[in-house]
Design an enzyme around this catalytic site. Structure first.
Site, short mmCIF file in Angstrom:
data_model
loop_
_atom_site.label_atom_id
_atom_site.label_comp_id
_atom_site.label_asym_id
_atom_site.label_seq_id
_atom_site.Cartn_x
_atom_site.Cartn_y
_atom_site.Cartn_z
N LYS A 275 0.86 -1.20 0.00
CA LYS A 275 0.00 0.00 0.00
C LYS A 275 0.88 1.24 0.00
CE LYS A 275 -3.87 -1.88 2.75
NZ LYS A 275 -4.92 -1.83 1.73
N ARG A 349 -9.60 -12.14 2.42
CA ARG A 349 -10.39 -13.26 1.89
C ARG A 349 -9.60 -14.56 1.95
NH1 ARG A 349 -11.12 -10.22 -3.73
NH2 ARG A 349 -10.86 -8.50 -2.27
#
Ligand code: BES
Ligand code: ZN
Ligand code: ZN
Length: 494
Positions: A275, A349
């Protein structure tokens, strides 16, 4: 903060602050009694100030030594015809904030008003507790004493009709449980992420096992590997902190068995799909789902729901270390599904794939997961509203009802079958990101659905409401403890 019920009116109690609730239609009538205390000057003054009792406003009136309270706070809940529990929560939160910043030690809330006739007094007391405690909350542990801009409120009194004492006591008890769980979660989220490591979360979970109704098991990395949780472990590979799989069990007396799964990335750098600095700033929030599950377990023994509740937390860091998973790596999850990892920042996930596969093996009545899963969900619904996805109408409705009672906002988004192509991989069963730019919250939810078989399931994407970027009446900047109250309310309703 201590709550007391007093079967009395304000004239008989000495406090720093008296809070009187009014509606925007009838405030003049509702203040008739108090007006007398102010030698009939209160209404004159308010009119001269063009007071209108606008929703969610508080008006401060000093009593300058003429009565049993030092300051009067007139808290407007807006239109009486639209009176909701949440409007009371917000009005109370504002009064509590005012009390704190002006160093008031004792507050009395006047529930002798006809306004509360519409709500029942138990609910009234319940929301006052939530409003006061959540509104007053600040994570102030790291602030020097001189830099703190507030002081703890010591005593809160409820002024009530004598016949309603028991109702009020019940409401206070419920409110105290709701906020205890929520604040436990807030503190965990707000703490420095180098402290709230997977080991720390495991220890926090262990500390909840002091009550005999709650059992806690901690699985090490090698135990998780033996179980086949390779998607989870792939996320942890770039970190020096050992991952922990945490299982909490609360044994209820009833037949239902509810699994609560919380995303627990104790810090999300994105991994090798790193990020940028701005997007990483708040990434200690990425264990908010787990914090909610722990907050819920903190109070389950006192709330005593009938259902058995299992909490599952796969805790790890997502770091770009030398051993980190690389885009292009393929792993196989606990249920045998292979996953091509194309973006290491879509890590939630992956951990949940194993947690949900594990949950299925428990043969539960329902699975509910809470996950700060996608920025896309915030694009869709904004910062205040969680996305709800479900494969079961009844379960979904129960959660939506519970969320409305406690005032945590959520909105259903679709598990659109036509988008399933987007998570199909050319070389594995699934890929961990969609193929296009759009609908990211949905493709993430569709990915999770692959791991729940057909068990009734709700996925809450709490990326927005888990962490407040600005102050609001009920949530000060930082961890919100979102989801704790909805789930507790849901469990109560079973
Ligand atoms: N933890 C983030 C999601 C998130 C973003 C939560 C902002 C709260 C605030 C998650 O792991 C993530 O990085 N998701 C990616 C997925 C993408 C790579 C498909 C995202 O949303 O950008
Ligand atoms: Zn991520
Ligand atoms: Zn994440």
């Amino acid at each position: 903060m201590q709550f007391h019920t007093k079967p009395t009116t304000y004239s008989k109690l000495t406090v720093d602050l008296l809070v009187e609730f009014v509606s925007s239609e009838d405030w003049e009538k509702e203040l008739t009694d108090l007006n007398k205390t102010f030698n009939n000057q209160l209404l004159v003054y308010l009119k001269s100030e063009r007071y209108e009792a606008k929703e969610n406003t508080v008006q401060i009136i000093p009593s300058v030594g003429q009565s049993s309270f030092k300051t009067l706070v007139i808290a407007s809940i807006g239109k009486k015809t639209e009176l909701s529990l949440n409007s009371v929560r917000i009005a109370v939160a504002q009064a509590a904030k005012y009390a704190q910043t002006t160093h008031k030690k004792s507050i009395a809330f006047d529930l002798n008003t006809t306004l509360f006739g519409q709500l029942n007094l138990q609910d009234g007391a319940y929301v006052v507790v939530e409003g006061a405690v959540l509104g007053a909350y600040e994570f102030s542990k790291y602030k020097s004493e001189t830099k703190k801009n507030f002081h703890e409120i010591e005593d809160i009194y409820f002024l009530v009709p004598a016949s309603k004492i028991q109702h009020i006591a019940n409401g206070i008890e419920l409110g105290e449980l709701m906020v205890k769980g929520t604040i436990f979660a807030r503190d965990l989220i707000n703490e420095s992420p180098t402290i709230t490591t997977p080991i720390f979360l495991a220890a926090a979970a262990k500390s909840l096992a002091k009550r005999e109704e709650v059992q806690v098991e901690i699985f090490t990395e090698s135990e998780a590997r033996r179980m086949g949780m390779l998607a989870f472990l792939a996320v942890s590979r770039g970190s020096d902190e050992p991952a922990k799989f945490i299982k909490l069990t609360y044994k209820g007396t009833g037949k239902k068995k509810i699994v609560l799964a919380g995303k627990a990335i104790t810090f999300d750098t994105g991994g090798l799909s790193l990020k940028d600095a701005k997007n990483m700033e708040t990434m200690k929030l990425d264990m908010s789902g787990a914090a909610a599950v722990l907050g819920i377990f903190k109070v389950l023994p006192q709330l005593k729901p009938k259902a058995t509740v299992i909490g599952l937390i796969a805790a790890c860091e997502n770091m770009p270390g030398a051993k980190a998973t690389k885009p292009g790596d393929i792993v196989t999850a606990l249920n045998g599904t292979s996953i091509e990892i194309l973006n290491t920042d879509a890590e939630g996930r992956l951990t949940l794939a194993d947690v949900l596969s594990y949950a299925v093996k428990e043969k539960p009545t329902a699975i509910i997961d809470l996950a700060t899963l996608t920025g896309a969900c915030m694009v869709a619904l904004g910062e205040d509203i969680a996305g709800l996805f479900s494969n079961n109408v009844e379960l979904k409705e129960s959660l939506l009802i519970a969320s409305r009672v406690v005032g945590e906002k959520m909105w259903e988004l679709p598990l659109e079958k036509d988008y399933k192509d987007q998570i199909k991989s050319d070389i594995a069963d699934l890929r961990n990101i969609g193929k296009g730019r759009y609908g990211g919250a949905i493709t993430a939810a569709l990915f999770l659905e692959e791991f729940v078989d057909n068990i009734p399931w709700v996925h809450l994407d709490i990326a927005g409401p888990a962490f407040a970027e600005k102050d609001s009446p009920l949530i000060s900047k930082g961890g919100a403890g979102y989801g704790v109250r909805t789930i507790l309310q849901y469990l109560r309703s079973l």
